[in-house]
Design an enzyme around this catalytic site. Structure first.
Site, short mmCIF file in Angstrom:
data_model
loop_
_atom_site.label_atom_id
_atom_site.label_comp_id
_atom_site.label_asym_id
_atom_site.label_seq_id
_atom_site.Cartn_x
_atom_site.Cartn_y
_atom_site.Cartn_z
N ARG A 17 42.51 22.73 52.70
CA ARG A 17 41.89 23.15 53.95
C ARG A 17 41.34 21.92 54.66
NH1 ARG A 17 37.40 27.85 53.55
NH2 ARG A 17 36.19 26.14 52.70
N LYS A 69 25.65 29.36 57.00
CA LYS A 69 26.57 29.34 58.14
C LYS A 69 26.81 30.77 58.65
CE LYS A 69 30.67 29.48 55.16
NZ LYS A 69 31.93 28.79 54.77
N TYR A 111 39.63 58.13 71.69
CA TYR A 111 40.73 57.53 72.43
C TYR A 111 42.09 57.79 71.79
CZ TYR A 111 37.48 54.80 75.32
OH TYR A 111 36.51 54.41 76.21
N MET A 162 34.38 50.97 71.50
CA MET A 162 33.62 49.74 71.64
C MET A 162 32.17 49.90 71.20
SD MET A 162 32.96 47.26 74.94
CE MET A 162 34.68 46.77 75.06
#
Length: 369
Positions: A136, A38, A264, A313
Site C-alpha cells: 500500500r 483517524k 422509492y 437519503m
C-alpha cells in the site's frame, strides 16, 4: 442511557477506557501505546476520543491526514501525533502544528527534507514506513541505505521510529505470511539501525497483531478498531465493549395493505397486511443502500425490524409487524447488544465501514466521561 429525541450517536467513554486497559494488559509494561484516531476517531468524535486517550496515558496518537492533526492541535492536544499519509502539499501546516510525518517513499523523503531545510528545522521527528507485504505505502528493502544516507548527517530531520503494517493479522490461515512480514521487518529495521548508528522505535502490530503476535510488539504498538470495541475475532470481541451506540426514533407508523409498496422504486411490495415504521435516518447519515431490501435491521423494544425497500437519503422504513411500538419509541441501529459488526455483516461488509460512515450531521452525545 437517556432516551433520545432524534438520531444520536452515543459515545461511552467508560467503554473506551475498558478497551484501552484490556489492550494495555496484552503488552509489556514498557511498550508504548499509539491510539489511532483517524477518520473522526472511527466515526465517533476525534477530539473527545483523543482527549480521553491522552488522559488514559496513550503515548502517541495517529491520524491519516494533516488536517486531522491540525484539528487536534487546535483543540489543545499536545500528545505526539503521527500522520500516516501526509501529502507534500500539506508539509507547511504539518510543521507549523508540530505533527510527525510518515515518510514512505524516496519522493516524499526528498520533498520533506527540502521543506524542513527551508524552514530551518533541527532534528524534526519523522517516521519511516516499510512495505513488508501489504503493498500500500512504504519503502522497499532496497531503500535502507538511501534512507540512511539522506538522513544520517542531515540535521534537519531525525528518524524517531520505523514501522510496517501487517496485512492479515486476524486471519489464522495467513499466519505464515504474517510471520514472514514480521521477520522481514526485523531484518529491515536492524539494517536501518546499523546504517543510522542509533535505534529509532519500531512498531508493527495493529489490534489483531497485539492479540495474535505479542512477540512482535517491539517498542510500540498501534490500536485503532480495538479501542472502539471490535477485535476482528469473536473471542476478542467478547473482551471488548463497543464505544458507539446509534439510536433513532419512530417518526410515523403506517398500515400497509396487501399489494401496496413502500419507498422509492416500489422496491418492497407487500404480500399481505403489515405495519411499517419510518425512521429519521438514511444514507446521508451513513446507512447505505446496501442495507435495504431486508438485509439490514434495527431493534425496537427488543425485537428485530428489517429494513423495507430502498434506503432513502434521510429515512428508512422498517417492518414492525407484530412489534408493540408507537411513534416516538426508541430504535437501536447498533450498540453493545447488537454490534456494528453484526449490522455490517448483514450487507457483507465490516464494522469499520459502518462506523466511519456515520455522518457528522448525526448528533453526538458523550456519556461516562
Amino acid at each position: 442511557m437517556s432516551k433520545v429525541g432524534e438520531t444520536t450517536l452515543i459515545l461511552d467513554l467508560s467503554a473506551l477506557e475498558h478497551n484501552y486497559n484490556y489492550l494495555r494488559s496484552q503488552i509489556n509494561p514498557g511498550t508504548k501505546f499509539l491510539g489511532v484516531v483517524k477518520a473522526f476517531a472511527y466515526g465517533s468524535d476525534i477530539v473527545t476520543i483523543a482527549k480521553k486517550l491522552k488522559q488514559l496515558g496513550a503515548d502517541y496518537l495517529a491520524v491519516a491526514y494533516v488536517s486531522e492533526g491540525v484539528l487536534l492541535r487546535e483543540a489543545g492536544i499536545k500528545t505526539p501525533i503521527l500522520v500516516l499519509h501526509p501529502l507534500a502539499s500539506n508539509f507547511d501546516d504539518l510543521i507549523a502544528y508540530c505533527l510527525e510525518p510518515s515518510i514512505y517513499s524516496r519522493n516524499i523523503l526528498n520533498q520533506f527534507l527540502e521543506v524542513a531545510k527551508a524552514k530551518q528545522q533541527s532534528d524534526y521527528p519523522v517516521h519511516i514506513k516499510f512495505n513488508t507485504g501489504l503493498n500500500r505505502l512504504g519503502f522497499s528493502e532496497n531503500d535502507t541505505d538511501f534512507i540512511a544516507e539522506e538522513t544520517k548527517d542531515n540535521g534537519s530531520i531525525k528518524i524517531v521510529s520505523c514501522f510496517s503494517h501487517l496485512a492479515a493479522s486476524e486471519d489464522i490461515n495467513e499466519r505464515d505470511f504474517s510471520l514472514k512480514q514480521i521477520n522481514s521487518f526485523k531484518n529491515l529495521s536492524n539494517k536501518l539501525i546499523d546504517a543510522l548508528g542509533y535505534a529509532p522505535m519500531r512498531h508493527m502490530l495493529n489490534t489483531s497483531g497485539i492479540i495474535n503476535y505479542p512477540e512482535a510488539q517491539f517498542e510500540m504498538v498501534r490500536s485503532g478498531i480495538g479501542l472502539y470495541g471490535y477485535g476482528n475475532q469473536a473471542e476478542v470481541d467478547a473482551q471488548l465493549k463497543p464505544v458507539a451506540t446509534l439510536k433513532t426514533i419512530i417518526s410515523q407508523i403506517h398500515q400497509i395493505d396487501a399489494n401496496e409498496s413502500v419507498g422509492y422504486n416500489r422496491a418492497f411490495k407487500s404480500d399481505g397486511a403489515i405495519k411499517s415504521a419510518t425512521l429519521p435516518i438514511g444514507h446521508a447519515d451513513g446507512i447505505g443502500r446496501q442495507y435495504g431490501k431486508g438485509k439490514g435491521f434495527v431493534t425496537i423494544n427488543g425485537k428485530k425490524a428489517p429494513i423495507l425497500g430502498n434506503v432513502c437519503m434521510d429515512m428508512i422504513m422498517v417492518d414492525v409487524t407484530g412489534i408493540d411500538c408507537q411513534e416516538g419509541d426508541e430504535v437501536i441501529v447498533f450498540g453493545p447488544k447488537k454490534s456494528a459488526e453484526r449490522f455490517a455483516s448483514s450487507a457483507n461488509t465490516i464494522s469499520y465501514e459502518i462506523l466511519t460512515a456515520i455522518s457528522q450531521r448525526v448528533k453526538r452525545e458523550v456519556i461516562n466521561q
